[in-house]
Design a protein around this motif. Sequence first.
Motif, PDB file in Angstrom:
ATOM      1  N   GLU A   1       0.817  -1.216   0.000  1.00 57.95           N
ATOM      2  CA  GLU A   1       0.000   0.000   0.000  1.00 57.95           C
ATOM      3  C   GLU A   1       0.852   1.268   0.000  1.00 57.95           C
ATOM      4  OE1 GLU A   1      -0.339  -2.372   2.488  1.00 57.95           O
ATOM      5  OE2 GLU A   1      -2.015  -3.426   1.555  1.00 57.95           O
ATOM      6  N   ASP A   2       2.077   1.162   0.502  1.00 58.98           N
ATOM      7  CA  ASP A   2       2.958   2.330   0.603  1.00 58.98           C
ATOM      8  C   ASP A   2       3.827   2.522  -0.633  1.00 58.98           C
ATOM      9  OD1 ASP A   2       1.940   2.690   3.139  1.00 58.98           O
ATOM     10  OD2 ASP A   2       3.596   1.614   4.114  1.00 58.98           O
ATOM     11  N   MET A   3       3.778   1.570  -1.565  1.00 60.47           N
ATOM     12  CA  MET A   3       4.625   1.650  -2.754  1.00 60.47           C
ATOM     13  C   MET A   3       4.026   2.573  -3.802  1.00 60.47           C
ATOM     14  SD  MET A   3       5.692  -2.239  -3.535  1.00 60.47           S
ATOM     15  CE  MET A   3       7.031  -3.009  -2.698  1.00 60.47           C
ATOM     16  N   THR A   4       4.917   3.191  -4.559  1.00 63.15           N
ATOM     17  CA  THR A   4       4.476   3.973  -5.710  1.00 63.15           C
ATOM     18  C   THR A   4       4.090   3.012  -6.825  1.00 63.15           C
ATOM     19  OG1 THR A   4       6.665   4.044  -6.722  1.00 63.15           O
ATOM     20  CG2 THR A   4       6.158   5.795  -5.120  1.00 63.15           C
ATOM     21  N   PRO A   5       3.358   3.476  -7.828  1.00 66.12           N
ATOM     22  CA  PRO A   5       3.043   2.585  -8.955  1.00 66.12           C
ATOM     23  C   PRO A   5       4.294   2.004  -9.607  1.00 66.12           C
ATOM     24  CG  PRO A   5       1.630   4.505  -9.023  1.00 66.12           C
ATOM     25  CD  PRO A   5       2.646   4.745  -7.926  1.00 66.12           C
ATOM     26  N   GLN A   6       5.351   2.788  -9.723  1.00 66.03           N
ATOM     27  CA  GLN A   6       6.603   2.288 -10.316  1.00 66.03           C
ATOM     28  C   GLN A   6       7.197   1.169  -9.459  1.00 66.03           C
ATOM     29  OE1 GLN A   6       9.661   5.253 -10.750  1.00 66.03           O
ATOM     30  NE2 GLN A   6      11.099   3.837 -11.679  1.00 66.03           N
ATOM     31  N   GLU A   7       7.200   1.364  -8.144  1.00 58.75           N
ATOM     32  CA  GLU A   7       7.740   0.334  -7.250  1.00 58.75           C
ATOM     33  C   GLU A   7       6.884  -0.936  -7.310  1.00 58.75           C
ATOM     34  OE1 GLU A   7       9.735   3.134  -3.788  1.00 58.75           O
ATOM     35  OE2 GLU A   7       7.584   2.744  -3.745  1.00 58.75           O
ATOM     36  N   ARG A   8       5.569  -0.778  -7.420  1.00 57.62           N
ATOM     37  CA  ARG A   8       4.685  -1.941  -7.532  1.00 57.62           C
ATOM     38  C   ARG A   8       4.967  -2.706  -8.820  1.00 57.62           C
ATOM     39  NH1 ARG A   8      -1.349  -0.223  -5.442  1.00 57.62           N
ATOM     40  NH2 ARG A   8      -0.728   0.252  -3.308  1.00 57.62           N
ATOM     41  N   ASP A   9       5.140  -1.975  -9.927  1.00 58.54           N
ATOM     42  CA  ASP A   9       5.449  -2.630 -11.200  1.00 58.54           C
ATOM     43  C   ASP A   9       6.751  -3.417 -11.102  1.00 58.54           C
ATOM     44  OD1 ASP A   9       3.147  -1.634 -12.376  1.00 58.54           O
ATOM     45  OD2 ASP A   9       4.184   0.013 -13.400  1.00 58.54           O
ATOM     46  N   GLU A  10       7.750  -2.799 -10.488  1.00 55.80           N
ATOM     47  CA  GLU A  10       9.047  -3.477 -10.342  1.00 55.80           C
ATOM     48  C   GLU A  10       8.907  -4.714  -9.448  1.00 55.80           C
ATOM     49  OE1 GLU A  10      12.962  -4.203 -11.176  1.00 55.80           O
ATOM     50  OE2 GLU A  10      11.706  -2.650 -12.049  1.00 55.80           O
ATOM     51  N   ALA A  11       8.141  -4.596  -8.371  1.00 55.62           N
ATOM     52  CA  ALA A  11       7.926  -5.741  -7.480  1.00 55.62           C
ATOM     53  C   ALA A  11       7.203  -6.866  -8.215  1.00 55.62           C
ATOM     54  CB  ALA A  11       7.129  -5.305  -6.250  1.00 55.62           C
ATOM     55  N   ARG A  12       6.218  -6.515  -9.042  1.00 57.46           N
ATOM     56  CA  ARG A  12       5.506  -7.543  -9.816  1.00 57.46           C
ATOM     57  C   ARG A  12       6.446  -8.249 -10.785  1.00 57.46           C
ATOM     58  NH1 ARG A  12       1.431  -3.507 -10.633  1.00 57.46           N
ATOM     59  NH2 ARG A  12      -0.234  -3.832  -9.159  1.00 57.46           N
ATOM     60  N   ARG A  13       7.282  -7.456 -11.480  1.00 60.49           N
ATOM     61  CA  ARG A  13       8.237  -8.065 -12.419  1.00 60.49           C
ATOM     62  C   ARG A  13       9.203  -8.986 -11.682  1.00 60.49           C
ATOM     63  NH1 ARG A  13       7.880  -3.018 -14.767  1.00 60.49           N
ATOM     64  NH2 ARG A  13       9.747  -2.240 -13.733  1.00 60.49           N
ATOM     65  N   ASN A  14       9.699  -8.522 -10.531  1.00 62.98           N
ATOM     66  CA  ASN A  14      10.618  -9.346  -9.749  1.00 62.98           C
ATOM     67  C   ASN A  14       9.934 -10.621  -9.271  1.00 62.98           C
ATOM     68  OD1 ASN A  14      12.815  -7.649 -10.004  1.00 62.98           O
ATOM     69  ND2 ASN A  14      12.325  -6.504  -8.165  1.00 62.98           N
ATOM     70  N   TYR A  15       8.690 -10.507  -8.847  1.00 66.00           N
ATOM     71  CA  TYR A  15       7.955 -11.681  -8.382  1.00 66.00           C
ATOM     72  C   TYR A  15       7.722 -12.658  -9.537  1.00 66.00           C
ATOM     73  CZ  TYR A  15       4.383 -14.639  -6.322  1.00 66.00           C
ATOM     74  OH  TYR A  15       3.680 -15.720  -5.871  1.00 66.00           O
TER      75      TYR A  15
END
Length: 111
Positions: free
Chosen positions: A36-50
Amino acid sequence: MRRPGFAVAVVLASLLTPPAALRAAAQELRFAQRWEDMTPQERDEARRNYDHYRSLSPEQQRAVERNYDRWQQLPDQEKDRIRGNYQRYREMSPEQRHDFQRRYHEWKKGR
């Protein structure tokens, strides 16, 4: 429901955060960032990493998890140093990266 490896993806995404922001965040928080605290860019990067993590073989996933456990044990100052090194590496030109990798492999052979 927790997805296995998601915490690893969050940490990998945090490696991409600029060092100044990391220092400020590190003073406030000492745990993996909440979705919830991540920016959209950080969320995208986390999804790619996952997604990348899920594509790994079970053996490779275990290696990532072992490295994550090692990462968790590092002092905050060492984590900041590693993040800074990674950020500087990402900012290198392809030629600088190639030269860095060549010198690293030569150094590693001589150890």
